[in-house]
Scaffold this active site. Structure first.
Site, mmCIF file in Angstrom:
data_model
loop_
_atom_site.group_PDB
_atom_site.id
_atom_site.type_symbol
_atom_site.label_atom_id
_atom_site.label_comp_id
_atom_site.label_asym_id
_atom_site.label_seq_id
_atom_site.Cartn_x
_atom_site.Cartn_y
_atom_site.Cartn_z
ATOM 1 N N CYS A 1 13.421 33.988 22.162
ATOM 2 C CA CYS A 1 14.209 35.135 22.521
ATOM 3 C C CYS A 1 13.620 35.921 23.726
ATOM 4 O O CYS A 1 12.581 35.969 23.782
ATOM 5 C CB CYS A 1 14.773 35.877 21.361
ATOM 6 S SG CYS A 1 15.372 35.077 20.235
ATOM 7 N N ARG B 1 13.761 31.603 27.675
ATOM 8 C CA ARG B 1 13.169 31.782 26.380
ATOM 9 C C ARG B 1 14.174 31.318 25.221
ATOM 10 O O ARG B 1 13.991 31.505 24.015
ATOM 11 C CB ARG B 1 12.740 33.339 26.223
ATOM 12 C CG ARG B 1 11.475 33.653 27.367
ATOM 13 C CD ARG B 1 11.316 34.945 26.995
ATOM 14 N NE ARG B 1 10.729 35.354 25.747
ATOM 15 C CZ ARG B 1 9.511 35.527 25.451
ATOM 16 N NH1 ARG B 1 8.587 35.012 26.429
ATOM 17 N NH2 ARG B 1 9.106 35.564 24.471
ATOM 18 N N TRP C 1 17.626 32.642 21.154
ATOM 19 C CA TRP C 1 17.445 31.166 20.474
ATOM 20 C C TRP C 1 17.680 31.390 19.159
ATOM 21 O O TRP C 1 16.841 32.272 18.343
ATOM 22 C CB TRP C 1 15.991 30.982 20.945
ATOM 23 C CG TRP C 1 15.862 29.426 20.474
ATOM 24 C CD1 TRP C 1 16.132 28.256 21.182
ATOM 25 C CD2 TRP C 1 15.034 28.974 19.322
ATOM 26 N NE1 TRP C 1 15.729 27.137 20.500
ATOM 27 C CE2 TRP C 1 15.161 27.534 19.340
ATOM 28 C CE3 TRP C 1 14.363 29.385 18.269
ATOM 29 C CZ2 TRP C 1 14.484 26.773 18.320
ATOM 30 C CZ3 TRP C 1 13.802 28.881 17.349
ATOM 31 C CH2 TRP C 1 13.990 27.397 17.343
ATOM 32 N N ASN D 1 13.174 40.248 19.230
ATOM 33 C CA ASN D 1 12.464 38.877 19.312
ATOM 34 C C ASN D 1 11.343 38.745 18.136
ATOM 35 O O ASN D 1 10.765 39.682 17.940
ATOM 36 C CB ASN D 1 11.760 38.711 20.671
ATOM 37 C CG ASN D 1 11.043 37.380 20.694
ATOM 38 O OD1 ASN D 1 11.498 36.349 20.017
ATOM 39 N ND2 ASN D 1 9.897 37.533 21.453
ATOM 40 N N GLY D 2 11.624 37.488 17.334
ATOM 41 C CA GLY D 2 10.628 37.542 16.214
ATOM 42 C C GLY D 2 11.389 37.168 14.988
ATOM 43 O O GLY D 2 12.614 36.747 14.864
ATOM 44 N N GLU E 1 2.974 11.852 25.722
ATOM 45 C CA GLU E 1 3.364 13.105 26.421
ATOM 46 C C GLU E 1 4.517 12.792 27.380
ATOM 47 O O GLU E 1 5.525 13.263 27.274
ATOM 48 C CB GLU E 1 2.433 13.671 27.577
ATOM 49 C CG GLU E 1 2.836 14.714 28.510
ATOM 50 C CD GLU E 1 3.652 15.973 27.942
ATOM 51 O OE1 GLU E 1 3.623 16.168 26.737
ATOM 52 O OE2 GLU E 1 4.183 16.700 28.895
ATOM 53 N N LYS F 1 8.394 14.139 26.761
ATOM 54 C CA LYS F 1 9.177 14.765 28.125
ATOM 55 C C LYS F 1 10.501 14.012 28.310
ATOM 56 O O LYS F 1 11.574 14.771 28.200
ATOM 57 C CB LYS F 1 8.250 14.409 29.399
ATOM 58 C CG LYS F 1 8.609 15.350 30.577
ATOM 59 C CD LYS F 1 7.461 16.561 30.281
ATOM 60 C CE LYS F 1 7.396 17.213 29.015
ATOM 61 N NZ LYS F 1 6.525 18.442 29.083
ATOM 62 N N GLU G 1 13.074 15.142 25.353
ATOM 63 C CA GLU G 1 13.292 16.540 25.336
ATOM 64 C C GLU G 1 14.314 17.148 26.566
ATOM 65 O O GLU G 1 15.245 17.809 26.337
ATOM 66 C CB GLU G 1 12.237 17.392 25.344
ATOM 67 C CG GLU G 1 11.453 17.764 26.811
ATOM 68 C CD GLU G 1 10.335 18.733 26.480
ATOM 69 O OE1 GLU G 1 9.457 18.752 27.182
ATOM 70 O OE2 GLU G 1 10.579 19.841 26.041
ATOM 71 N N HIS H 1 2.040 -4.488 15.157
ATOM 72 C CA HIS H 1 1.951 -4.328 13.978
ATOM 73 C C HIS H 1 3.260 -3.867 13.151
ATOM 74 O O HIS H 1 3.170 -3.157 12.123
ATOM 75 C CB HIS H 1 0.802 -3.425 13.481
ATOM 76 C CG HIS H 1 -0.418 -4.095 13.874
ATOM 77 N ND1 HIS H 1 -1.127 -5.069 13.480
ATOM 78 C CD2 HIS H 1 -1.423 -3.849 14.966
ATOM 79 C CE1 HIS H 1 -2.218 -5.488 13.787
ATOM 80 N NE2 HIS H 1 -2.269 -4.721 15.142
ATOM 81 N N LYS I 1 11.409 28.019 25.672
ATOM 82 C CA LYS I 1 10.320 27.819 26.103
ATOM 83 C C LYS I 1 8.892 27.996 25.283
ATOM 84 O O LYS I 1 7.861 27.305 25.241
ATOM 85 C CB LYS I 1 10.122 28.523 27.674
ATOM 86 C CG LYS I 1 8.854 28.520 28.062
ATOM 87 C CD LYS I 1 8.913 27.100 28.915
ATOM 88 C CE LYS I 1 7.710 26.885 29.762
ATOM 89 N NZ LYS I 1 7.263 25.563 30.132
HETATM 90 O O1 M6R Z 1 3.010 27.751 25.321
HETATM 91 P P1 M6R Z 1 2.375 26.659 24.681
HETATM 92 O O2 M6R Z 1 1.598 25.691 25.496
HETATM 93 O O3 M6R Z 1 1.484 26.885 23.356
HETATM 94 O O4 M6R Z 1 3.624 25.740 23.949
HETATM 95 C C1 M6R Z 1 3.409 24.650 23.084
HETATM 96 C C2 M6R Z 1 4.699 23.858 23.264
HETATM 97 O O5 M6R Z 1 5.659 24.445 22.601
HETATM 98 C C3 M6R Z 1 4.781 23.228 24.624
HETATM 99 O O6 M6R Z 1 3.808 22.457 25.088
HETATM 100 C C4 M6R Z 1 6.230 22.216 24.450
HETATM 101 O O7 M6R Z 1 5.706 21.298 23.746
HETATM 102 C C5 M6R Z 1 6.554 21.697 25.998
HETATM 103 N N1 M6R Z 1 7.338 23.006 26.434
HETATM 104 C C6 M6R Z 1 7.332 20.854 26.141
HETATM 105 O O8 M6R Z 1 7.558 20.006 27.433
#
Ligand code: M6R
Length: 605
Positions: free
Chosen positions: A2, A27, A75, A99-100, A478, A482, A485, A501, A600
Site C-alpha cells: 500500500c 506499492r 494491496w 499501510n501495514g 532468478e 522473473k 511473476e 533425478h 513492490k
Molecule cells: O525490497 P526487497 O529487496 O527486500 O524485496 C524482496 C523481494 O520481495 C523482491 O526481491 C521480489 O522478489 C522482487 N521484486 C521480484 O522481482
C-alpha cells in the site's frame, strides 16, 4: 504494501494526491482512494477499485478546491478488492488511510464493541473507529491512546473533521517520509511522491505524532515533547522515477544497469583496491568473522546466492543463505563470530527486518545491503552498504539485483584482502574486472534483438525450464522467478545435473528449456545435460559466452554474452534473462510493471 500520501497547503489537494498516488502505485494497485477536507462542505471521499487511473477519472467530477487531503493505493490483505474495503476509511469525525497490518483488530473489535459500526472487512477501519471513540478534541491524545492499543505495523495519515488544514500521522515499522516546502507540507510512504516538491525530507520517526499544516510539520514524541527530525537530502530527481521515453519502467531499469553499477562500484575503489571505510565498515569486523549468513527474500535472496558462490569459491569462508521468512522462526546457529548480511532493495521487507532483529538478538553483527536510504533495515543494521540503483519502480526487480551482486562482490574483495586470502594484486585485478562489467552489460543490451524473437516463441508455452550449474544455477532461479511473476508462465529452475533425478519426466516435444552455460569449468557438463533434454524433444535456448557455438543437434537458439572471466559473466547473463522475461510479458500484452497479485514492497507477513 500500500502507498499512502497526505498533503496540506495552498494548492488544490486532489491533484497533488492523485499525482502522488500514481508515483506510489507500484506499492499496490487493487484499489485507490482520496479524501479531502473541504472547509465549506466537509469531507469529500472518492474510492475506486482498480488502478489509480480509475480513481483519477472518477475524481475529475469533483470540483473542490480543498487544499488538505489524504490518499491511498491498496494491496489487499484484510478483505477483498471492493470499494468498501478501499481506503480512506471514515468513522464519525475521523478519516484515515493506513499501510501495514493491525494484528489485534479482531480482539479490539470485540473489546470495544465496534462490530456493528464497521462497514468494511479491513483491519484499518477498526483504527478509525477507535480514534473516533478516543477523540475529545485533542488529536494528540486520541492518537496516543489509540496506538497504545495497536499490535502490528502501521503508517497512518489521519484527518479530524474539526481540524481543517491539518493532517496527523504516526507510524510503527511501515515507512513514511515527510517534507515541508513553499506550497505546504507533504507526507508519503516513499520519496517518489515527495521529490517533486522537495529534495530535503525526513524519515518519520517511529511512534512520533506528526502534525502537518500549511506552515510546516511539528513532530512530537509520545510524551508530547517537540523533536527535530534528522533532515536528509535525496540525490536523484523525479526523472529517475519516470519512464523517460521507455514503454515500461522495467525496460528502463534494465537499461539503467550499467550506470547503476558504476554508481555502486566506483566510490568503493581506492588506488584500484576495494574500499569500504567511507561506508563505515571497518576491517576489524571482517578480520574476526568466521562465517557469514546472508538473509533476504525473493530476488534479493537470489543475489545473496551469487554472493555465497563467490565468497565460498574464492575465499573459502563458509556462507549460508537463508530465506528471511523461514529464518525468523528458526533457532538459528549464529553468534558473535557470524556476520549476518541482510539484502533488501526497499529496506522495509518485514520478514527480512524481523530476521535482522533475530540475528542481532543472537549476538551477530548485521551488515545490510540496501537501496533505499534511511529505510528501517538500514537504520537497524550495524553497517550499511548502500547500493546506488536509484528508484526501482517496476515490481520485477532488475537493476536492484545486479547492484546487490556488485555490492557483495566488493564486500568479498575487501574481505579477501583483509583476511589475506587475496593479494593486493589479485584484489586490484578483481576490482578492475568488476569496474568493467557495466560496459559488458551495455554491449549485451545493444545486442538484444534476438531476444524478442525468443520471447515470441516461448510466450505460448505452458511451462519453461531453466537449467545451469554453479552461479548459472543461481541465475536460473532468478530468471525463473522473473518469468513467472510478469508473464504468468509456469517455470522451474533446476541445477542442470539434477533434472534427471525426476523432473526430466516433464520434458516433452517443444518444451522450452533455457540452459545457461557461461562458466568454463562446468561448460561441458551443462552441454551434456542439454543433450539429455534435447533428445527428449525440448526446444533448447542456450546462453553461453561468445566463441562457444553449438550445433543444431544441441540447441535450437543460442544467445551469447561477450567473452568475460566466468566470475563476472553473471551481470551480462542477468540482462539477457531479464529481457527474456520482459519481452515475453510484453508479447503477451500483460501489464509488465504491475503484475497481478503483487506489490513492490512486502511489508506484511
Ligand atoms: O525490497 P526487497 O529487496 O527486500 O524485496 C524482496 C523481494 O520481495 C523482491 O526481491 C521480489 O522478489 C522482487 N521484486 C521480484 O522481482
Amino acid at each position: 504494501m500500500c502507498g499512502i500520501i497526505g498533503y496540506t497547503g495552498n494548492e488544490p489537494a486532489k491533484d497533488i494526491l492523485i499525482s502522488g498516488l500514481k508515483q506510489l502505485e507500484y506499492r499496490g494497485y487493487d484499489s485507490a482512494g482520496v479524501a479531502v477536507l473541504d472547509p465549506k462542505t466537509g469531507i469529500i471521499l472518492k474510492k475506486k477499485t482498480g488502478k489509480v487511473e480509475e480513481l483519477a477519472k472518477a475524481a475529475e467530477e469533483e470540483t473542490t478546491d480543498a487544499t488538505c487531503g489524504i490518499g491511498h493505493t491498496r494491496w489487499a490483505t484484510h478483505g477483498g478488492v471492493t470499494e468498501t474495503n478501499a481506503h480512506p476509511h471514515r468513522q464519525g469525525s475521523v478519516t484515515l488511510c493506513h499501510n501495514g497490518i493491525i494484528e489485534n483488530y479482531k480482539e479490539l473489535t470485540t473489546e470495544f464493541g465496534l462490530k456493528n459500526q464497521l462497514k468494511s472487512e479491513t483491519d484499518t477501519e477498526v483504527v478509525a473507529a477507535l480514534l473516533d471513540k478516543m477523540y475529545e478534541g485533542n488529536p494528540f491524545k486520541a492518537i496516543k491512546k489509540t496506538v497504545d492499543l495497536l499490535a502490528g505495523s502501521f503508517a497512518l495519515c489521519i484527518m479530524f473533521d474539526d481540524q481543517p488544514g491539518k493532517i496527523f500521522a504516526i507510524r510503527n515499522v511501515s515507512p513514511m517520509v515527510a517534507a515541508s516546502f513553499e506550497g505546504g507540507s507533504i507526507i508519503a510512504s516513499d520519496l517518489t511522491a515527495v521529490i517533486n516538491y522537495s529534495k530535503k525530507y525526513f524519515v518519520v520517526p517511529e511512534y512520533h505524532v506528526l502534525e502537518l499544516s500549511q506552515d510546516g510539520i511539528v513532530v512530537r514524541d509520545l510524551k508530547g515533547r517537540t523533536v527535530e527530525p534528522e533532515m536528509l537530502e535525496v540525490n536523484w530527481d523525479i526523472k529517475s522515477a519516470q519512464k523517460g521515453g521507455y514503454p515500461h519502467y522495467m525496460l528502463k531499469e534494465i537499461n539503467e544497469q550499467p550506470e547503476a553499477l558504476e554508481r555502486t562500484v566506483a566510490p568503493r575503489v581506492q588506488d584500484g583496491l576495494p574500499f569500504l571505510a567511507d561506508d563505515g565498515i571497518d576491517d576489524d569486523i571482517l578480520k574476526s568473522l568466521q562465517n557469514i549468513v546472508i538473509i533476504a527474500c525473493g530476488t534479493a535472496m537470489h543475489a545473496g546466492m551469487v554472493g555465497k558462490s563467490l565468497i565460498e569459491t574464492k575465499l573459502r569462508v563458509p556462507v549460508t543463505v537463508e530465506i528471511a521468512s523461514e529464518f525468523r522462526y528458526k533457532d538459528p546457529i549464529i553468534d558473535e563470530k557470524t556476520l549476518t548480511i541482510v539484502v533488501s532493495q526497499s529496506g522495509e521487507t518485514i520478514d527480512t527486518l524481523e530476521a535482522l532483529r533475530l540475528a542481532k538478538q543472537k549476538g551477530s553483527k548485521v551488515l545490510s545491503i540496501v537501496n533505499v536510504k534511511g529505510s528501517t533495515i538500514a537504520r537497524e543494521s550495524d553497517y550499511v552498504l548502500y547500493t546506488h540503483a536509484g528508484p526501482e519502480i517496476a515490481v520485477a526487480s532488475t537493476k536492484a539485483y545486479t547492484v546487490q551482486i556488485a555490492a557483495l562482490y566488493i564486500f568479498a574483495a575487501r574481505l579477501g584482502l583483509v583476511k589475506g586470502v587475496l593479494s593486493e594484486e589479485d584484489a586490484r585485478e578483481f576490482m578492475t574486472k568488476l569496474s568493467g562489467v557495466g560496459a559488458i552489460m551495455e554491449k549485451t543490451i545493444e545486442a538484444s534483438n534476438d531476444i524478442r524473437r525468443i520471447a515470441n516463441h516461448i510466450k505460448t508455452a505452458p511451462d519453461v525450464f531453466y537449467i545451469g550449474r554453479g552461479i548459472d544455477y543461481t541465475l536460473s532461479l532468478e530468471a525463473s522467478l522473473k518469468l513467472k511473476e510478469i508473464s504468468y508462465i509456469h517455470s522451474e529452475a533446476y541445477a542442470a545435473g539434477e533434472l534427471k533425478h525426476g523432473t526430466i519426466a516433464l520434458i516433452s516435444e517443444n518444451v522450452p528449456v533455457i540452459a545457461i552455460a557461461t562458466e568454463e569449468h562446468v561448460y561441458a557438463k551443462v552441454i551434456s545435460n542439454v543433450r539429455e533434454v534435447k533428445s527428449r524433444g525440448a526446444y533448447v535456448i542456450l546462453i553461453s559466452q561468445e566463441g562457444k557455438t553449438e550445433s543444431k543437434e544441441v540447441c535450437d537458439k543460442q544467445i551469447y554474452i561477450p567473452q568475460v572471466d566466468s566470475t563476472f559473466g553473471v551481470f551480462a547473463t542477468a540482462v539477457i534473462l531479464q529481457l527474456i522475461a520482459y519481452y515475453t510479458s510484453d508479447a503477451k500484452g500483460l501489464d509488465v510493471d504491475k503484475p497481478r497479485n503483487l506489490a513492490k514492497s512486502v511489508t506484511v507477513e
